[in-house]
Design an enzyme around this catalytic site. Sequence first.
Site, PDB file in Angstrom:
ATOM      1  N   ASP A   1      -7.225   2.569   0.594  1.00  0.00           N
ATOM      2  CA  ASP A   1      -6.110   1.656   0.885  1.00  0.00           C
ATOM      3  C   ASP A   1      -6.560   0.191   0.995  1.00  0.00           C
ATOM      4  O   ASP A   1      -6.240  -0.491   1.994  1.00  0.00           O
ATOM      5  CB  ASP A   1      -5.442   2.051   2.223  1.00  0.00           C
ATOM      6  CG  ASP A   1      -5.038   3.511   2.269  1.00  0.00           C
ATOM      7  OD1 ASP A   1      -4.563   4.023   1.240  1.00  0.00           O
ATOM      8  OD2 ASP A   1      -5.185   4.134   3.335  1.00  0.00           O
TER       9      ASP A   1
ATOM     10  N   GLU B   1       5.458   4.163  -1.160  1.00  0.00           N
ATOM     11  CA  GLU B   1       4.736   3.690   0.037  1.00  0.00           C
ATOM     12  C   GLU B   1       3.854   2.540  -0.417  1.00  0.00           C
ATOM     13  O   GLU B   1       4.006   2.027  -1.530  1.00  0.00           O
ATOM     14  CB  GLU B   1       3.918   4.835   0.661  1.00  0.00           C
ATOM     15  CG  GLU B   1       2.873   5.431  -0.258  1.00  0.00           C
ATOM     16  CD  GLU B   1       2.128   6.617   0.335  1.00  0.00           C
ATOM     17  OE1 GLU B   1       2.580   7.209   1.319  1.00  0.00           O
ATOM     18  OE2 GLU B   1       1.075   6.954  -0.220  1.00  0.00           O
TER      19      GLU B   1
HETATM   20  O1  FUB Z   1      -4.641   6.528   3.504  1.00  0.00           O
HETATM   21  C1  FUB Z   1      -3.581   7.210   4.141  1.00  0.00           C
HETATM   22  C2  FUB Z   1      -2.331   7.029   3.348  1.00  0.00           C
HETATM   23  O2  FUB Z   1      -2.490   7.540   2.034  1.00  0.00           O
HETATM   24  C3  FUB Z   1      -1.936   5.601   3.127  1.00  0.00           C
HETATM   25  O3  FUB Z   1      -1.378   4.998   4.249  1.00  0.00           O
HETATM   26  C4  FUB Z   1      -1.031   5.768   1.974  1.00  0.00           C
HETATM   27  O4  FUB Z   1      -0.657   4.596   1.339  1.00  0.00           O
HETATM   28  C5  FUB Z   1      -1.876   6.677   1.108  1.00  0.00           C
HETATM   29  O5  FUB Z   1      -2.868   5.977   0.425  1.00  0.00           O
END
Ligand code: FUB
Length: 443
Positions: free
Chosen positions: A31, A201
């Site tokens: 991320d 997301e």
């Molecule tokens: O890394 C945990 C979660 O997985 C992140 O918050 C999302 O965007 C995905 O990458």
Amino acid sequence: MKKCLLLLLLILGLQATKAQNPLITHMYTADPTARCFDGKLYVYPSSDIVPPKGRDFSGFCMPGYHVFSLENGATWRDHGWLLEENDVPWSEKDMYAMWAPDCVRKDGKYYFFFPAKAENDKAFRRIGVGVSDSPTGPFKWEKSFIEGVAGIDPGVLVDDDKTYLYYGGGHDLFVAPLANDMKSITKEPIKIVGLPAGYKEAAFPLKRGDVYYLTFAHVFPEEGYTIGYATSDNPLGPYTYRGKIMDNIENGTNHHSIVNFNGQWILFYHFWHISGFNKLRSMCADYLYFKDDGTIKKVNPTLRGIGMPTIGDTIQVDRYNEIGKAQTAFVNGNEPKGWMVTEAHTNSYVRFNKVDFGSGNANKMQARMASGQRVGCVEIRLDKLNGPVIAEFPIEFTGGWSEWKTYVVNLKRKTSGIHDLFVSFKAEPGNTKTVNLNWLLLE
Ligand code: FUB
């Protein structure tokens, strides 16, 4: 094609902490939010770990955040822990729930936003914030999470004197204006309209000229995670979907950020090269280009990545931009773990883009080589396959294909500025192999 890419990425696994992909190999990083402050590039990733003994995690196990800065255009410096979960004043302890963060600067102060699981709270994640005088901390953490916000993946846009907090979780993305102190929202979050259907997301907003770009991870039922984007003339929307920035890379999740560094746009994202497991990820970066009409050219993930090795840096030629009639494989013999260029025959070559010769002070080049035969040479040419030869290494019998020696030769011409290197292998026609090459270094 996707399968080949995956195979290639997996074959080319472990590597030093250089600005080639994956960027960091001493820990797992996911991320990545990259930001440029005062001309210096910083990355704020989350971190994946193997779950501690006795804890059963089917999902991610994420204890907190390190921050990294790019030094000399080529090496990532790890500044260590910026925040660990159990130091969050309001979090439920030992949840390993520290998902994607962001860090922005406003009025000379740095604000780090992060999701965590709050104690005695029903929401999946809340979003917290801390403030610092430095991009690498220490941060002073707020006593409670941002009231009125429940979700993951904070992405913050500083738009002159206004600031907006974007976040997601579920199918939709939301936005709310932040107060001047960056610690609360001034209006109820709204759902962003105009985005395509499907799970979204990793909201990452940016402004280019007068255009607001909202980039995000977007799941297509058939394809899986992609990185997409939409544009608007208003930070709150409505937005118009413009397409994909990165196709699915068979990645589990993908999560990205976009930064302008030295006039060049760069996409940061993650993959799972080192672990082979999509819950232990590694951050990567590749150049990104806007077209004249403001749309974004799709980015293909590479191993070369970004970064410009300069005098004193090892140039890992196995992270090539182009290879002709040669291969890469694990290094073996008297050598630390890594990769090499191998199966190079006469007229095999490797192109490695963007090496910074500085103001022309380099006068020697080193090559780390191993050979089981004694005929030929390795030419280092500038900018083109038939460009001027700046260095020539003789090929000798080093004791075998796994017996490594460092060779040093004088540079044949004074060279300054940024150049692509072509490594060209020469031996008698008919020789099956010329030499194995681990790295080059300008000195
Ligand atoms: O890394 C945990 C979660 O997985 C992140 O918050 C999302 O965007 C995905 O990458």
